[in-house]
Design an enzyme around this catalytic site. Structure first.
Site, PDB file in Angstrom:
ATOM      1  N   LYS A   7     -12.945   5.289   6.315  1.00  0.00           N
ATOM      2  CA  LYS A   7     -13.413   4.314   5.315  1.00  0.00           C
ATOM      3  C   LYS A   7     -14.589   3.534   5.901  1.00  0.00           C
ATOM      4  CE  LYS A   7     -11.947   0.051   3.054  1.00  0.00           C
ATOM      5  NZ  LYS A   7     -10.916  -0.986   2.942  1.00  0.00           N
TER       6      LYS A   7
ATOM      7  N   VAL B  67       3.046   0.563  -1.052  1.00  0.00           N
ATOM      8  CA  VAL B  67       1.594   0.615  -1.244  1.00  0.00           C
ATOM      9  C   VAL B  67       0.923   0.030   0.010  1.00  0.00           C
ATOM     10  CG1 VAL B  67       1.321   0.576  -3.768  1.00  0.00           C
ATOM     11  CG2 VAL B  67       1.854  -1.532  -2.553  1.00  0.00           C
TER      12      VAL B  67
ATOM     13  N   ILE C 112      -2.703  -5.740   5.714  1.00  0.00           N
ATOM     14  CA  ILE C 112      -2.298  -5.139   6.989  1.00  0.00           C
ATOM     15  C   ILE C 112      -3.065  -5.835   8.128  1.00  0.00           C
ATOM     16  CG2 ILE C 112      -2.336  -3.004   8.369  1.00  0.00           C
ATOM     17  CD1 ILE C 112      -1.839  -1.461   5.754  1.00  0.00           C
TER      18      ILE C 112
HETATM   19  P1  FAD Z   1       7.777  -4.154   2.621  1.00  0.00           P
HETATM   20  O1  FAD Z   1       7.006  -2.904   2.662  1.00  0.00           O
HETATM   21  O2  FAD Z   1       8.276  -4.620   1.301  1.00  0.00           O
HETATM   22  O3  FAD Z   1       9.001  -3.980   3.616  1.00  0.00           O
HETATM   23  C1  FAD Z   1      10.116  -4.845   3.544  1.00  0.00           C
HETATM   24  C2  FAD Z   1      11.205  -4.292   4.430  1.00  0.00           C
HETATM   25  O4  FAD Z   1      12.273  -5.217   4.461  1.00  0.00           O
HETATM   26  C3  FAD Z   1      11.767  -2.952   3.945  1.00  0.00           C
HETATM   27  O5  FAD Z   1      12.019  -2.128   5.050  1.00  0.00           O
HETATM   28  C4  FAD Z   1      13.089  -3.368   3.317  1.00  0.00           C
HETATM   29  O6  FAD Z   1      14.036  -2.339   3.343  1.00  0.00           O
HETATM   30  C5  FAD Z   1      13.482  -4.504   4.252  1.00  0.00           C
HETATM   31  N1  FAD Z   1      14.461  -5.419   3.681  1.00  0.00           N
HETATM   32  C6  FAD Z   1      14.322  -6.263   2.635  1.00  0.00           C
HETATM   33  N2  FAD Z   1      15.484  -6.913   2.401  1.00  0.00           N
HETATM   34  C7  FAD Z   1      16.363  -6.475   3.331  1.00  0.00           C
HETATM   35  C8  FAD Z   1      17.729  -6.764   3.615  1.00  0.00           C
HETATM   36  N3  FAD Z   1      18.444  -7.630   2.885  1.00  0.00           N
HETATM   37  N4  FAD Z   1      18.310  -6.119   4.630  1.00  0.00           N
HETATM   38  C9  FAD Z   1      17.632  -5.230   5.392  1.00  0.00           C
HETATM   39  N5  FAD Z   1      16.339  -4.912   5.172  1.00  0.00           N
HETATM   40  C10 FAD Z   1      15.724  -5.527   4.135  1.00  0.00           C
HETATM   41  N6  FAD Z   1      -2.463  -3.974   2.252  1.00  0.00           N
HETATM   42  C11 FAD Z   1      -3.536  -3.469   2.861  1.00  0.00           C
HETATM   43  O7  FAD Z   1      -3.804  -3.808   4.010  1.00  0.00           O
HETATM   44  N7  FAD Z   1      -4.332  -2.567   2.218  1.00  0.00           N
HETATM   45  C12 FAD Z   1      -4.131  -2.213   0.937  1.00  0.00           C
HETATM   46  O8  FAD Z   1      -4.860  -1.388   0.407  1.00  0.00           O
HETATM   47  C13 FAD Z   1      -3.056  -2.806   0.241  1.00  0.00           C
HETATM   48  N8  FAD Z   1      -2.821  -2.522  -1.048  1.00  0.00           N
HETATM   49  C14 FAD Z   1      -1.794  -3.163  -1.687  1.00  0.00           C
HETATM   50  C15 FAD Z   1      -1.623  -2.997  -3.062  1.00  0.00           C
HETATM   51  C16 FAD Z   1      -0.636  -3.705  -3.731  1.00  0.00           C
HETATM   52  C17 FAD Z   1      -0.494  -3.554  -5.218  1.00  0.00           C
HETATM   53  C18 FAD Z   1       0.242  -4.555  -3.017  1.00  0.00           C
HETATM   54  C19 FAD Z   1       1.345  -5.304  -3.708  1.00  0.00           C
HETATM   55  C20 FAD Z   1       0.096  -4.693  -1.658  1.00  0.00           C
HETATM   56  C21 FAD Z   1      -0.928  -4.035  -0.989  1.00  0.00           C
HETATM   57  N9  FAD Z   1      -1.132  -4.216   0.366  1.00  0.00           N
HETATM   58  C22 FAD Z   1      -2.215  -3.677   0.973  1.00  0.00           C
HETATM   59  C23 FAD Z   1      -0.171  -4.966   1.156  1.00  0.00           C
HETATM   60  C24 FAD Z   1       0.729  -3.979   1.919  1.00  0.00           C
HETATM   61  O9  FAD Z   1       1.429  -3.194   1.000  1.00  0.00           O
HETATM   62  C25 FAD Z   1       1.670  -4.738   2.836  1.00  0.00           C
HETATM   63  O10 FAD Z   1       0.947  -5.589   3.674  1.00  0.00           O
HETATM   64  C26 FAD Z   1       2.439  -3.806   3.721  1.00  0.00           C
HETATM   65  O11 FAD Z   1       3.013  -2.776   2.990  1.00  0.00           O
HETATM   66  C27 FAD Z   1       3.486  -4.536   4.486  1.00  0.00           C
HETATM   67  O12 FAD Z   1       4.589  -4.839   3.683  1.00  0.00           O
HETATM   68  P2  FAD Z   1       5.859  -5.473   4.386  1.00  0.00           P
HETATM   69  O13 FAD Z   1       6.244  -4.625   5.540  1.00  0.00           O
HETATM   70  O14 FAD Z   1       5.595  -6.909   4.638  1.00  0.00           O
HETATM   71  O15 FAD Z   1       6.955  -5.409   3.232  1.00  0.00           O
END
Ligand code: FAD
Length: 508
Positions: free
Chosen positions: A78, A47, A346
């Protein structure tokens, strides 16, 4: 140091690829090598579709061409967020990316607006915001550079498919030398002497060493939490939502150039229009509704057929006490999350990446760099926290326990002070950098029913008739100008097809 710093990023979600694209794009290979490990089997949170205008600076830094990015990620523009039913059931206001009116006589427009209102000339402040009027009429065009022009007074961001955006960033990063490894990290070894991360062990058996480890592993916090036991400041007492259900629907109706957030009994529902589908979700507090009830409520509130089953997500609002700990920096969800209400996650990733670039270490990591990084990132989180709490706290809804709880809860002193200053005479926080700017606070204060009792004394410096005439001129010029803009749907279609969009013409 004679060799480049070895940077290892764990995680290939939006945070991992933003970090990877920026480091590999900005730093020379003689300064650092970047390796990213991600696991397709684990996947991403899936998401995060709405952004803030500052993202354009990040895209420029990486070298992204906007029209191509929009085409590849099914993006739309937006101009702000509409909040329905937040202050009270039946209410609607837009938090715009841009100003309300223009300063007059040396004071901000809203002081003049308050003066007119108190003198018996009440009007809707939304009529003086270019971004709001364009949003309400589903129009879009780019702002102009001429600061004298009324159509220079707004800004824009994107709605996009975050998974496609991450894939797009990957192409940039790999061309610039980032090495990607597919696989799961199974264990993390710490140096017994320094307690720094020494290496990662992958399921393939490979051991990955590095100088600096970036934890982009999402809510798991594989390095910062599981390995380093970094403390987390839990802010659930102010931001009670802790679960979400996300579901895409078919695209129907006009293509709105804004996100919609509708308050429901136990949280709120988002609606994010993309080119090919609409993103929807229900963010709720598990203390006030069960998962089954929340799913039924969401599915019943959709305005188009669902394209999938609702996907459940659990989270906790708060942040790491120290996102940079030892030789590990948590970025993205591993660092913290403030629920998605104002689409700040983000942006907070972007802040962390830019702050890291400013404080990029040499071979020996000076703790002063980590302190500077943590101070900057914490400051952003704390400000966003207060802004989000305001939405929940300043409500007059009487229909459900969540809203009564939020109205009665004790809020941080920093927010109490901001609310008191606004009520006193319309004072809004002014930050030189970072979130949120004065128009944002203004729109949410007014939209949630926090009203100024007076205005800045300088607003009396002009004759009232002049003020009213200028206000009318601004309202009229916005309205006429917006009517000449193309529809948002038409603009997006033309822009993504590469043809010159039908423009409203130059500055006005
Ligand atoms: P993730 O997307 O969870 O990525 C984690 C990564 O780590 C994945 O590639 C996974 O495979 C890897 N990983 C985990 N464990 C291991 C392991 N042991 N070995 C190797 N790889 C591993 N943000 C906004 O700016 N706008 C929005 O509208 C918005 N809406 C949202 C709505 C909801 C309900 C939520 C929960 C969040 C929302 N966000 C929004 C936040 C946004 O989704 C995140 O900021 C963004 O997706 C970044 O996530 P991330 O990369 O930190 O984590």
């Amino acid at each position: 140091m004679n060799r480049p710093l070895e940077v290892v990023i764990v995680g290939g979600g939006t945070a991992g690829w933003m970090t990877g694209a920026a480091l590999s794009g900005v730093l020379k290979r003689t300064q650092c090598t970047v390796r990213l490990i991600e696991s397709d089997a684990i996947g991403t949170v899936g998401v995060g579709e709405a952004t803030l205008p500052q993202m354009r600076e990040f895209n420029d830094l990486v070298g992204i061409v906007e029209s191509e990015m929009m085409r590849r990620t099914n993006a739309t523009f937006k101009l702000g967020i509409e909040f329905r039913d937040w202050g009270f059931v039946g209410s609607s206001y837009i938090h715009p990316f841009g100003a309300h009116g223009r300063a007059m006589g040396g004071v901000a427009f809203h002081h003049m607006w308050t003066r007119a209102k108190l003198a018996g000339h009440a009007s809707n402040i939304e009529d003086y915001s270019y971004a709001i009027v364009a949003s309400r009429r589903n129009r879009f065009d780019f702002p102009v550079d001429d600061v004298e022009a009324i159509n220079s007074t707004y800004n824009y961001a994107y709605h996009f498919d975050a998974g496609l955006y991450a894939q797009y960033l990957r192409t940039f990063a790999e061309v610039r030398g980032l090495v990607r490894t597919e696989g799961q990290v199974q264990s993390v070894a710490l140096d017994p002497l320094t307690e720094n991360i020494a290496n990662l062990r992958l399921e393939s058996g490979e051991t990955v060493k590095g100088d600096l480890f970036i934890d982009c592993s999402g809510f798991r916090g594989l390095l910062i939490d599981q390995a380093l036991k970094g403390p987390f400041e839990d802010w659930t007492r102010w931001l009670p939502c802790d679960r979400a259900l996300a579901v895409p629907t078919e695209r129907v109706g006009d293509l709105a150039p804004y996100t919609r957030s509708t308050a429901l009994e136990a949280g709120w529902q988002w609606r994010i229009p993309l080119q090919h589908r609409t993103g929807n979700g229900y963010v709720y507090s598990s203390a006030f509704i069960s998962d089954d009830e929340a799913a039924a409520r969401l599915m019943g509130a959709l305005d188009a057929p669902a394209l999938a089953e609702p996907k459940p997500i659990r989270f906790r609002s708060g942040r790491r006490t120290a996102s940079w700990t030892k030789n590990c920096i948590a970025i993205g969800l591993a660092s913290g999350f403030l629920e998605p209400l104002e689409s700040t996650s983000i942006h907070l990733t972007q802040v962390a990446v830019m702050t890291l670039l400013r404080n990029f270490p040499e071979a020996r990591i000076d703790p002063a760099l980590a302190d500077a990084f943590n101070r900057a990132v914490d400051n952003e989180y704390d400000r966003v926290r207060d802004f989000l709490i305001l939405h929940y706290h300043a409500n007059t809804r009487t229909d459900s326990a969540l809203w009564r709880h939020c109205r009665e809860m004790d809020v941080p002193d920093s927010l109490k002070e901001k609310m008191a200053l606004f009520r006193h005479r319309g004072h809004v926080p002014q930050y030189r950098h970072g979130l949120f700017s004065a128009p944002s606070w203004l729109s949410v204060f007014l939209g949630q029913g926090v009203l100024p009792q007076a205005y800045h004394p300088m607003a009396d410096n002009l004759p009232l008739e002049d003020v009213l005439a200028e206000m009318e001129a601004v309202r009229d010029s916005i309205s006429r100008r917006v009517d000449a803009m193309p529809t948002h749907a038409q603009f997006v279609r033309d822009y993504c097809e590469g043809s010159e969009p039908l423009r409203a013409g130059g500055a006005a």
